[in-house]
Write a protein that holds these residues in place. Structure first.
Motif, PDB file in Angstrom:
ATOM      1  N   LEU A 161       0.839  -1.201   0.000  1.00 25.97           N
ATOM      2  CA  LEU A 161       0.000   0.000   0.000  1.00 25.97           C
ATOM      3  C   LEU A 161       0.872   1.248   0.000  1.00 25.97           C
ATOM      4  CD1 LEU A 161      -2.958  -0.615   2.493  1.00 25.97           C
ATOM      5  CD2 LEU A 161      -3.094  -0.408   0.004  1.00 25.97           C
ATOM      6  N   VAL A 162       1.906   1.237   0.843  1.00 31.30           N
ATOM      7  CA  VAL A 162       2.846   2.364   0.909  1.00 31.30           C
ATOM      8  C   VAL A 162       3.515   2.577  -0.443  1.00 31.30           C
ATOM      9  CG1 VAL A 162       5.049   3.108   1.914  1.00 31.30           C
ATOM     10  CG2 VAL A 162       3.256   2.195   3.390  1.00 31.30           C
ATOM     11  N   GLU A 190      -8.296  -1.791  11.252  1.00 29.91           N
ATOM     12  CA  GLU A 190      -8.756  -1.960  12.635  1.00 29.91           C
ATOM     13  C   GLU A 190      -7.589  -1.858  13.615  1.00 29.91           C
ATOM     14  OE1 GLU A 190     -10.659  -5.755  12.500  1.00 29.91           O
ATOM     15  OE2 GLU A 190     -12.519  -4.985  11.603  1.00 29.91           O
ATOM     16  N   LYS A 191      -6.468  -2.492  13.277  1.00 29.50           N
ATOM     17  CA  LYS A 191      -5.316  -2.501  14.180  1.00 29.50           C
ATOM     18  C   LYS A 191      -4.632  -1.131  14.261  1.00 29.50           C
ATOM     19  CE  LYS A 191      -4.267  -7.442  13.817  1.00 29.50           C
ATOM     20  NZ  LYS A 191      -3.256  -8.464  13.462  1.00 29.50           N
ATOM     21  N   LEU A 192      -4.636  -0.400  13.142  1.00 30.01           N
ATOM     22  CA  LEU A 192      -3.997   0.925  13.129  1.00 30.01           C
ATOM     23  C   LEU A 192      -4.952   2.027  13.575  1.00 30.01           C
ATOM     24  CD1 LEU A 192      -1.897   0.892   9.816  1.00 30.01           C
ATOM     25  CD2 LEU A 192      -1.245   0.152  12.107  1.00 30.01           C
ATOM     26  N   HIS A 193      -6.238   1.686  13.745  1.00 31.07           N
ATOM     27  CA  HIS A 193      -7.263   2.663  14.122  1.00 31.07           C
ATOM     28  C   HIS A 193      -7.363   3.775  13.074  1.00 31.07           C
ATOM     29  CE1 HIS A 193      -7.177   0.563  17.924  1.00 31.07           C
ATOM     30  NE2 HIS A 193      -5.915   0.876  18.100  1.00 31.07           N
ATOM     31  N   VAL A 194      -7.463   3.365  11.795  1.00 28.13           N
ATOM     32  CA  VAL A 194      -7.601   4.316  10.690  1.00 28.13           C
ATOM     33  C   VAL A 194      -8.819   3.935   9.857  1.00 28.13           C
ATOM     34  CG1 VAL A 194      -5.113   4.785  10.620  1.00 28.13           C
ATOM     35  CG2 VAL A 194      -6.071   2.990   9.150  1.00 28.13           C
ATOM     36  N   ASN A 195      -9.179   4.829   8.933  1.00 28.59           N
ATOM     37  CA  ASN A 195     -10.389   4.616   8.132  1.00 28.59           C
ATOM     38  C   ASN A 195     -10.146   4.643   6.628  1.00 28.59           C
ATOM     39  OD1 ASN A 195     -12.307   4.611  10.391  1.00 28.59           O
ATOM     40  ND2 ASN A 195     -11.673   6.742  10.633  1.00 28.59           N
ATOM     41  N   SER A 196      -8.893   4.846   6.212  1.00 29.37           N
ATOM     42  CA  SER A 196      -8.634   4.964   4.777  1.00 29.37           C
ATOM     43  C   SER A 196      -7.212   4.535   4.448  1.00 29.37           C
ATOM     44  CB  SER A 196      -8.840   6.419   4.315  1.00 29.37           C
ATOM     45  OG  SER A 196      -7.821   7.253   4.858  1.00 29.37           O
ATOM     46  N   ALA A 200      -3.682   5.106   6.541  1.00 25.66           N
ATOM     47  CA  ALA A 200      -2.854   3.946   6.898  1.00 25.66           C
ATOM     48  C   ALA A 200      -1.423   4.139   6.419  1.00 25.66           C
ATOM     49  CB  ALA A 200      -3.448   2.673   6.291  1.00 25.66           C
ATOM     50  N   VAL A 201      -1.268   4.645   5.192  1.00 27.40           N
ATOM     51  CA  VAL A 201       0.069   4.888   4.642  1.00 27.40           C
ATOM     52  C   VAL A 201       0.797   5.945   5.467  1.00 27.40           C
ATOM     53  CG1 VAL A 201       1.311   5.866   2.667  1.00 27.40           C
ATOM     54  CG2 VAL A 201      -0.483   4.155   2.296  1.00 27.40           C
ATOM     55  N   ALA A 202       0.094   7.022   5.799  1.00 29.10           N
ATOM     56  CA  ALA A 202       0.712   8.086   6.593  1.00 29.10           C
ATOM     57  C   ALA A 202       1.149   7.559   7.959  1.00 29.10           C
ATOM     58  CB  ALA A 202      -0.259   9.247   6.753  1.00 29.10           C
ATOM     59  N   LYS A 203       0.321   6.717   8.572  1.00 30.35           N
ATOM     60  CA  LYS A 203       0.657   6.173   9.896  1.00 30.35           C
ATOM     61  C   LYS A 203       1.829   5.208   9.796  1.00 30.35           C
ATOM     62  CE  LYS A 203      -1.774   5.180  14.140  1.00 30.35           C
ATOM     63  NZ  LYS A 203      -3.121   5.060  14.748  1.00 30.35           N
ATOM     64  N   ALA A 204       1.892   4.468   8.692  1.00 30.58           N
ATOM     65  CA  ALA A 204       3.010   3.547   8.489  1.00 30.58           C
ATOM     66  C   ALA A 204       4.335   4.313   8.425  1.00 30.58           C
ATOM     67  CB  ALA A 204       2.803   2.742   7.209  1.00 30.58           C
ATOM     68  N   ASP A 207       5.033   5.990  12.117  1.00 32.07           N
ATOM     69  CA  ASP A 207       5.426   5.069  13.175  1.00 32.07           C
ATOM     70  C   ASP A 207       6.437   4.025  12.714  1.00 32.07           C
ATOM     71  OD1 ASP A 207       3.765   6.483  14.799  1.00 32.07           O
ATOM     72  OD2 ASP A 207       2.205   4.956  14.928  1.00 32.07           O
ATOM     73  N   LYS A 208       6.951   4.227  11.489  1.00 30.75           N
ATOM     74  CA  LYS A 208       8.011   3.347  10.967  1.00 30.75           C
ATOM     75  C   LYS A 208       7.589   1.885  11.043  1.00 30.75           C
ATOM     76  CE  LYS A 208      11.757   6.561  12.122  1.00 30.75           C
ATOM     77  NZ  LYS A 208      10.895   7.655  12.569  1.00 30.75           N
ATOM     78  N   LEU A 209       6.398   1.595  10.520  1.00 34.37           N
ATOM     79  CA  LEU A 209       5.855   0.236  10.588  1.00 34.37           C
ATOM     80  C   LEU A 209       6.353  -0.633   9.450  1.00 34.37           C
ATOM     81  CD1 LEU A 209       2.148   1.049  11.542  1.00 34.37           C
ATOM     82  CD2 LEU A 209       4.058   0.498  13.046  1.00 34.37           C
ATOM     83  N   VAL A 210       6.883  -0.011   8.395  1.00 39.21           N
ATOM     84  CA  VAL A 210       7.388  -0.775   7.246  1.00 39.21           C
ATOM     85  C   VAL A 210       8.771  -0.268   6.869  1.00 39.21           C
ATOM     86  CG1 VAL A 210       5.114  -1.330   6.342  1.00 39.21           C
ATOM     87  CG2 VAL A 210       6.221   0.783   5.627  1.00 39.21           C
TER      88      VAL A 210
END
Length: 210
Positions: A161-162, A190-196, A200-204, A207-210
């Motif tokens: 996605l990123v 659901e796990k990231l508590h996001v809606n789009s 999700a990409v911005a949060k990744a 928070d350096k998730l990927v």
């Protein structure tokens, strides 16, 4: 045919966008409105595949309309088309669940390409807006103690996605069905508590998730 509902208060622009979209192959405007006052009823009745939405409208504006429709249709692709390129509007749109954010000066051929992209699961953004999003979320403090508990497969899907992959491209890349991709992405949200996707990409990134 990809069914599109358009929200734009400028009558001339609304008519021009309708002509542009209706004149393109595989696209049809099934509704065009000047604000989001009745967005839930209209979405229920018209069953669009994509919403194309302005922000600054009389009555119920685009950000509020976005929040309203997201409460009932969390997976419906919603593309913002606006003159605003400031951080506040970009941030509010992403937090409200926008899947993409384009400026009204986007060339017509690119606009049609972006509509197709968001329909297929992408998260299109004007390049300048995309840079703003990355900078904006980079400045947000990260909660290092929050455990998202993503599985390895979910991390793999999030990475794609990123990278800008659509649902179809993700399915092809890791040899799973599109329905399975949707299932993974629902769990990621659901796990990231996001809606789009864009959120999700911005949060990744943040928070350096990927």
């Amino acid at each position: 045919m990809i069914r599109i509902v358009l929200y734009e208060d400028n009558t001339k622009l609304r008519e021009n966008l309708t002509l542009l979209i209706d004149g393109a192959q595989n696209f049809v405007v099934c509704g065009a409105f000047r604000n989001c006052d009745n967005i839930l009823r209209q979405t229920d009745e018209l069953l669009p595949d994509v919403l194309l939405m302005d922000i600054d409208m009389p009555g119920t504006n685009g950000i509020d309309g976005l929040r309203i429709v997201r409460s009932r249709y969390p997976q419906l692709p919603i593309l913002m088309l606006t003159v605003f390129d400031d951080n506040q509007h970009v941030f509010e749109a992403i937090r409200a669940g926008a899947d993409g954010y384009l400026l009204k000066k986007t060339p017509p051929d690119k606009l049609l390409e972006y509509i197709q992209d968001v329909y297929e699961g992408g998260a299109p953004m004007t390049s300048g807006i995309a840079r703003q999003v990355l900078h904006l979320f980079a400045r947000q403090p990260s909660d290092r103690n929050e455990m998202y508990n993503l599985s390895e497969r979910e991390k793999e899907v999030l990475q794609l996605l990123v990278n800008g992959y659509s649902y179809k491209m993700i399915a092809s890349e890791i040899f799973i069905s599109i329905d399975t991709v949707r299932s993974h992405i629902k769990k990621i949200y659901e796990k990231l508590h996001v809606n789009s996707k864009s959120e999700a990409v911005a949060k990744a990134f943040r928070d350096k998730l990927v």
